[in-house]
Design an enzyme around this catalytic site. Structure first.
Site, mmCIF file in Angstrom:
data_model
loop_
_atom_site.group_PDB
_atom_site.id
_atom_site.type_symbol
_atom_site.label_atom_id
_atom_site.label_comp_id
_atom_site.label_asym_id
_atom_site.label_seq_id
_atom_site.Cartn_x
_atom_site.Cartn_y
_atom_site.Cartn_z
ATOM 1 N N GLY B 54 0.830 -1.202 0.000
ATOM 2 C CA GLY B 54 0.000 0.000 0.000
ATOM 3 C C GLY B 54 0.866 1.253 0.000
ATOM 4 N N CYS B 137 -8.271 -0.836 4.175
ATOM 5 C CA CYS B 137 -7.220 -1.077 5.164
ATOM 6 C C CYS B 137 -7.770 -0.808 6.560
ATOM 7 C CB CYS B 137 -6.007 -0.183 4.917
ATOM 8 S SG CYS B 137 -4.729 -0.476 6.143
ATOM 9 N N GLY B 253 -8.270 -14.366 0.669
ATOM 10 C CA GLY B 253 -8.634 -14.484 2.070
ATOM 11 C C GLY B 253 -8.460 -15.927 2.504
HETATM 12 C C1 LIG Z 1 1.091 -8.218 6.883
HETATM 13 C C2 LIG Z 1 -0.019 -7.830 5.948
HETATM 14 C C3 LIG Z 1 0.004 -6.570 5.348
HETATM 15 C C4 LIG Z 1 -1.008 -6.178 4.476
HETATM 16 N N1 LIG Z 1 -0.944 -4.952 3.861
HETATM 17 C C5 LIG Z 1 -1.886 -4.603 2.937
HETATM 18 C C6 LIG Z 1 -1.793 -3.375 2.204
HETATM 19 O O1 LIG Z 1 -0.865 -2.577 2.360
HETATM 20 N N2 LIG Z 1 -2.780 -3.086 1.297
HETATM 21 C C7 LIG Z 1 -3.825 -3.945 1.060
HETATM 22 O O2 LIG Z 1 -4.670 -3.648 0.221
HETATM 23 N N3 LIG Z 1 -3.922 -5.125 1.734
HETATM 24 C C8 LIG Z 1 -2.990 -5.470 2.655
HETATM 25 N N4 LIG Z 1 -3.089 -6.691 3.319
HETATM 26 C C9 LIG Z 1 -4.224 -7.585 3.017
HETATM 27 C C10 LIG Z 1 -3.814 -8.662 2.009
HETATM 28 O O3 LIG Z 1 -3.434 -8.089 0.787
HETATM 29 C C11 LIG Z 1 -4.962 -9.664 1.775
HETATM 30 O O4 LIG Z 1 -6.039 -9.004 1.188
HETATM 31 C C12 LIG Z 1 -5.447 -10.340 3.057
HETATM 32 O O5 LIG Z 1 -4.372 -10.625 3.895
HETATM 33 C C13 LIG Z 1 -6.242 -11.632 2.805
HETATM 34 O O6 LIG Z 1 -5.497 -12.635 2.155
HETATM 35 P P1 LIG Z 1 -4.638 -13.791 2.907
HETATM 36 O O7 LIG Z 1 -5.522 -14.424 3.927
HETATM 37 O O8 LIG Z 1 -4.209 -14.715 1.810
HETATM 38 O O9 LIG Z 1 -3.486 -13.091 3.537
HETATM 39 C C14 LIG Z 1 -2.081 -7.074 4.199
HETATM 40 C C15 LIG Z 1 -2.092 -8.339 4.817
HETATM 41 C C16 LIG Z 1 -1.087 -8.735 5.672
HETATM 42 C C17 LIG Z 1 -1.143 -10.093 6.303
#
Ligand SMILES: Cc1cc2nc3c(=O)[nH]c(=O)nc-3n(C[C@H](O)[C@H](O)[C@H](O)COP(=O)(O)O)c2cc1C
Ligand SMILES: Cc1cc2nc3c(=O)[nH]c(=O)nc-3n(C[C@H](O)[C@H](O)[C@H](O)COP(=O)(O)OP(=O)(O)OC[C@H]3O[C@@H](n4cnc5c(N)ncnc54)[C@H](O)[C@@H]3O)c2cc1C
Ligand code: FES
Lengths: 291, 324
Positions: B54, B137, B253
């Site tokens: 981000g 976010c 997710g």
């Molecule tokens: C450590 C961390 C940092 C994240 N930072 C961002 C971000 O900067 N912008 C964003 O849109 N999503 C961010 N996310 C969300 C992820 O992009 C994703 O949508 C979310 O974690 C769900 O997927 P997952 O369960 O496979 O991690 C972040 C997730 C994690 C775990």
């Protein structure tokens, strides 16, 4: 175009070669991880799957490695779920290991007198560094280790004199004595042969009698709990010595991807949030604890 | 939506972009695109696209530690959008990325509608392949999820970004809202080309020893396998709105296996995102793509596009929602 860091961390399915508890709450784990063993340097760590049921890995420092035989050794203390599960794993089973990770200690060749300070589970990187320095004919390492738990290695009275130390600092680790490296132990809880106090007491007693020329050849390297590192950084400032410290923070990826493990680091341009996993874990003490 | 590519059953076109396969690495989990290449055997070529961290108009330090915490089946994070600011990203980071390896997607955030627009404008004038608007976010006090939980505010942000770019615009929707379908509808009207569904769910953890919140930001975003069923339903719901308009979804997710990815594709996602699962298994992507290939073979399908939205109606009540 692409980064120099590519392909520097290895993912290995590592067989457990040995796993035992030499002292209460502490375990020694030897893993067959030849790629990691070949490249590891003191201060680096591995990111370990403790149990398939846990969503996250755990960061643990390297204690000793054998590049020829392809094993790495870890010393860990049982803290919570992850390390508790890890203690259940049996010899012969396999664990997924990622490593080696992080910026290692960088001994200063201009300052061959390396004073190594380790507290609790901060001991492993200091023992690894001592192991490397004993192979360097110029280096004159000296090691002080502190632990509130019984030491996980055999202790014996040292035959190597270290000037200036308190009278109760008698014991050393047999391992370091055999390597010919001067070493003393401390324990605020009072253990036989150990100075009743902190490693920083031993360090102060060691540094105080040094003449200016000797002091100019001295540098500090430390790993341990936060209050200890803060005190070591204070000593370094007081005696005007360069000092490197190894930090801990909760980690998710351990490859620099998530910015989860950051700590505030003071730079020429103000505070920067640096990642303990790949920018550290070793940082200059003055950047972590400025005056 | 993802026209069949006869040469490779996994290659897709996403908003006009060529993805080597439908797996996307998610924002915030892979830094600015080069971090995971540290791992031997990992290659950016193995993924369809990579979403960068981000990015805001000016540099942000992010939240105080601790920023992450393991939970049952997942984790909480409260990074707080630490980033060097869009100018530094475009000037210093994008030139170091190898765009021949994969597609790179910027992830845009801000405290005001104007900031979102400004960051989008700066990325429009860069080699970035697409722009993801993060109105979901949970870890910043202004903007983020505060915009994303209100369909009107979401639409205003999307419209403002739309004015600044002709690159594909992907709106990242929040699960922390009452009516995700209403929000999706408004974002389509405002000019969104695609959706990312879902961002993290808001949560917290308490340290029993100190009786303090564990995270420096008190609250954080929950990700990982624990949120998969919620994410899957949200993807299914948004697909009802988006697919008739030909608007694709990056489902995400908790995806941690080929089976998880397949569920999202069947529920209506054209691509699938992997974030938290990388932390446990950095080499998971080739395993997921291999698993999708094997499933296509077993089903006698020639292209992954045939799977997308292929969820079958329950017998007896075709197409009707199933109420227990
Ligand atoms: C450590 C961390 C940092 C994240 N930072 C961002 C971000 O900067 N912008 C964003 O849109 N999503 C961010 N996310 C969300 C992820 O992009 C994703 O949508 C979310 O974690 C769900 O997927 P997952 O369960 O496979 O991690 C972040 C997730 C994690 C775990
Ligand atoms: C670079 C580095 C090197 C380390 N080296 C060693 C070592 O050689 N020996 C050793 O015993 N310990 C070491 N630690 C600390 C060790 O990682 C933690 O004790 C361990 O993660 C605790 O996990 P747990 O599940 O048992 O405890 P819990 O308290 O149940 O853990 C919960 C969560 O917090 C994290 N966590 C808790 N304490 C720490 C901590 N101090 N540092 C980082 N994460 C933590 C865990 O990883 C886990 O995600 C090191 C930490 C770092 C960052
Ligand atoms: S643990 Fe992810 S950046 Fe350090």
């Amino acid at each position: 175009m692409t980064s120099a860091h590519r392909g520097t961390i290895f993912l290995e399915t590592a067989r457990i070669v040995a796993h035992h508890s030499p002292a209460p709450e502490q375990w020694l784990l030897t893993l067959e991880a030849p790629e990691c063993a070949r490249r590891a340097a003191p201060g680096q760590f591995v990111h370990l799957q403790c149990d398939p049921a846990l969503p996250m890995r755990r960061p643990l420092s390297l204690l000793r490695v054998n590049p020829d035989q392809g094993w790495v050794e870890i010393l860990y203390k049982v803290i919570g779920q992850g390390t508790r599960q890890l203690a259940q794993q049996q010899t012969g089973q396999a664990l997924s290991v990622m490593g080696p990770i992080g910026q290692p200690f960088r001994p200063d060749p201009q300052r061959p007198r390396a004073l190594l300070l380790g507290g609790g589970v901060g001991m492993p990187p200091m023992i690894f560094l001592a192991d490397r320095l004993r192979r360097d004919p110029q280096a004159k390492p000296c090691v002080f280790l502190g632990s509130e738990l019984p030491f996980p290695f055999p202790i014996r009275p040292s035959r190597v004199l270290i000037p200036g130390l308190p009278a109760d600092a008698i014991g050393t680790l047999a391992l370091l004595e055999d390597w010919g490296i001067p070493c003393r132990l401390s324990s605020a809880r009072g253990q036989p042969g150990c100075h009743a106090g902190y490693v920083t007491d031993l360090a102060r007693a060691y540094l105080t009698p040094l003449d200016a020329a000797t002091r100019d050849q001295t540098a500090l390297y430390a790993c341990g709990p936060e209050p200890m590192l803060r005190a070591v950084a204070g000593l370094a400032r007081e005696f005007d010595l360069p000092c490197q410290v190894s930090l801990e923070e909760f980690m998710a990826c351990a490859v620099g991807g998530c910015a989860g493990c950051v700590v505030p680091i003071h730079t020429a341009n103000g505070i920067a949030m640096k990642r303990v996993c790949v920018d550290g874990p070793v940082f200059p003490a003055a950047a972590v604890y400025p005056a | 939506m993802a026209p069949a590519c006869p040469d490779d059953p996994l290659r897709i076109r996403f908003c006009g972009l060529d993805f080597a396969n439908p797996v996307v690495l998610l924002s915030g989990c892979v830094g600015f695109g080069e971090e995971y290449t540290r791992v031997a055997g990992f290659s950016n070529r193995d993924v369809g696209a990579i979403c960068l961290k981000g990015t805001t108009a000016t540099a942000r330090l992010g939240n105080a530690p601790h920023r992450i915490w393991e939970t049952t089946g997942g984790m909480l994070n409260a990074i707080g959008l630490q980033n060097p600011g869009v100018e530094a990203v475009v000037r210093d980071i994008l030139p170091t990325l190898d765009f021949s390896e994969t597609r790179f997607i910027a992830n845009v955030s801000g405290s005001t509608v104007e900031e979102y627009a400004e960051v989008t404008r700066r990325f429009d004038d860069s080699p970035i392949d697409a722009i993801e608007i993060n109105i979901s976010c949970p870890n910043v006090k202004e903007g983020g999820v505060a915009f994303g939980n209100d369909p009107e505010m979401s639409a205003r942000v999307v419209a403002a970004c739309r004015q600044q770019t002709s690159k594909p615009l992907i709106t990242k929707l929040s699960p922390n809202q009452t009516d995700i379908q209403a929000n999706a509808r408004r974002c389509i009207e405002a000019g969104s080309d695609a959706f990312a569904v879902i961002n993290t769910l808001q949560g917290m953890a308490v340290d029993l020893r100190t009786r303090r919140a564990i995270l420096g930001n008190i609250q954080g975003g929950l990700s990982g396998p624990a949120i998969k069923p919620i994410a899957l339903l949200k993807v299914y719901q948004v697909a009802q709105i988006a697919r008739p308009h030909g608007i694709p979804i990056i489902g995400q997710g908790g995806i941690a296996s080929a089976e998880d990815a397949l569920e999202f594709l069947i529920a209506g996602a054209s691509a699938v995102g992997v974030g938290t699962a990388l932390f446990y298994d950095p080499l998971i992507v080739p395993r997921i793509t291999a698993g999708i290939r094997a499933y296509l073979d077993a089903q006698g399908m020639r292209h992954v596009g045939e799977l997308v939205g292929s969820i079958q109606a329950l017998s007896g009540t075709p197409g009707a929602p199933h109420c227990p």
